[in-house]
Scaffold this motif. Structure first.
Motif, PDB file in Angstrom:
ATOM      1  N   GLY A 341      96.769  91.321  59.794  1.00  0.00           N
ATOM      2  CA  GLY A 341      95.703  92.306  59.621  1.00  0.00           C
ATOM      3  C   GLY A 341      96.150  93.577  58.942  1.00  0.00           C
ATOM      4  N   ARG A 344      93.502  94.149  54.542  1.00  0.00           N
ATOM      5  CA  ARG A 344      92.150  93.736  54.916  1.00  0.00           C
ATOM      6  C   ARG A 344      91.185  93.928  53.761  1.00  0.00           C
ATOM      7  NH1 ARG A 344      90.342  96.298  60.554  1.00  0.00           N
ATOM      8  NH2 ARG A 344      88.438  95.269  59.828  1.00  0.00           N
ATOM      9  N   GLY A 358      95.634  97.847  56.693  1.00  0.00           N
ATOM     10  CA  GLY A 358      95.111  97.693  58.045  1.00  0.00           C
ATOM     11  C   GLY A 358      95.581  98.813  58.951  1.00  0.00           C
TER      12      GLY A 358
END
Length: 405
Positions: A341, A344, A358
């Motif tokens: 993550g 993103r 992220g």
């Protein structure tokens, strides 16, 4: 993507932060707060706003691509802090705030009648985070300061680069980011102390010079006891080997860090040269450091004989610490960054689909998030925020006409 409700996620939900200042170091403290759910209200000068709104060499349909990184999850209000009415609006915002972040030249808040003593008189719980080039005290306190100067004066830039060459700057504003991280750390410590003792806030004094200085590891103690002044060491570290960059057959570069004895033994096996681990020139940390140039040349001869894919496969099979030197294009495409993550893809009404960094670090129960990429308009939240203070639409219209908001 719409403007979020204040404090809707993360471990800092419910924390009210007023961010004053501009550009990087101060606002990045606010970004750290906003990423983890604090209600961050950014105060900007009417008609001007934070200069970061216009920074960066690349644009998307005329819009800077730096602003959505610094403004995400924040609300924006406008206030002319040179006007007593603008100062009063900010004081009213601060009466029930938890944190004030500012990165003006030291003395500016005092000039506006918002010294720490005056602010604590109206809100004793307030934690005041002050970010500056040289700190709030000392002979240099009154100087303006940017990251490049802080990096230089702290000793950090002196050891960067290659011997006998001018010390280069970093490709990012490292001093600003480091200072923001230390300021955020200080803010959290001050909040912890406030909420577990007498309920009173305090001042966090974060200087760019000192944030960079704090990263110098053993430079001070080495100089103190031996007189050694650490020098720039290029792509490696003096007397630390092997820990350098090495070429692949394609001409790309890879970092190999095998300076610990057990790790070097694994590297020697990966090279099909297990004898190197017992060679008197390389059998221990100290002798490897003394013979670093010879060892680096041997490793480079090996790495340039292999395509990168085969090279990394061998290093991974032998559990050696390594990593390719990635461009941002390679980082964005890397599945590890994606799965974690850290890269993103966000849908935004102004930018369409845009790839952004992220939120880190990763928390298991109360992770941070990106609710939106920030307001395009200066003072976009004036009606919402100032309305909560009791100002009516006609009040806001009058203040806007007078240039106060």
């Amino acid at each position: 993507m719409t403007e979020p409700e204040p404090s809707g996620f993360g471990p800092l939900r419910g924390l009210r932060v007023i961010e004053m200042g501009q550009l990087l170091a101060g606002p990045f403290v606010g970004t750290r707060c906003a990423d983890f759910g604090a209600d961050v209200i950014k105060v900007e000068a009417p008609g001007q706003g934070d200069p970061i709104r216009d920074w960066g060499r690349n644009r998307h349909e005329g819009r800077t691509l730096w602003w959505p990184i610094m403004a995400r999850n924040k609300r924006s209000v406008s206030a002319n802090l040179r006007d007593p009415r603008g100062q009063d609006l900010v004081r009213r915002l601060l009466t029930d705030a938890d944190v004030l972040i500012e990165n003006f030249k030291p003395g500016t808040l005092e000039k506006w009648g918002m010294s720490p003593a005056e602010l604590h008189a109206i809100n004793p719980r307030l934690v005041i985070v002050r970010v500056s080039g040289f700190g709030q005290t000392g002979p240099y306190a009154g100087r303006p300061g940017f990251a490049s100067v802080g990096e230089a004066m702290s000793g950090m830039r002196y050891i960067n680069g290659y011997p006998d060459m001018p010390p280069p700057r970093y490709g990012i504003s490292l001093g600003d980011t480091l200072t923001a991280l230390f300021a955020f750390e200080g803010m959290m410590m001050a909040l912890w102390h406030r909420d577990r003792t007498d309920g009173r806030g305090q001042v966090v004094d974060a200087a760019i010079t000192e944030s960079c200085f704090a990263m110098l590891e053993s430079c001070v103690t080495e100089y103190s006891k031996t007189g050694h002044v650490r020098q720039p060491s290029g792509s490696g570290l003096d007397k630390i080997a092997p820990s350098n960059i090495y070429p692949s057959a394609e001409g790309t570069w890879i970092v190999i860090a095998a300076n610990v004895d057990a790790m070097f033994r694994r590297l020697a096996r990966a090279m099909d040269r297990p004898d190197l681990a017992d060679d008197p020139r390389f059998s221990g940390h100290q002798v490897r450091g003394e013979n670093a140039a010879e060892l680096d040349a041997m490793i480079a001869d090996w790495t340039r004989s292999l395509p990168l894919q085969e090279l990394t496969a061998r290093l991974e099979a032998h559990d050696v610490v390594y990593g390719p030197i990635n461009s941002i294009a390679e980082v964005v495409a890397d599945p590890h960054f994606r799965e974690r993550g850290m890269v993103r893809d966000i849908e935004d009404p102004d930018f369409g689909t845009i790839t952004v960094p992220g939120v880190f670090p990763v928390l298991s129960r109360t992770p941070g998030d990106i609710a939106w990429l920030g307001p395009q308009a200066i003072g976009a939240s004036n009606a919402q925020v100032y309305g909560d203070l009791g100002l009516r639409a006609d009040d806001l219209a009058r203040l806007k006409a007078d240039g106060v908001i």
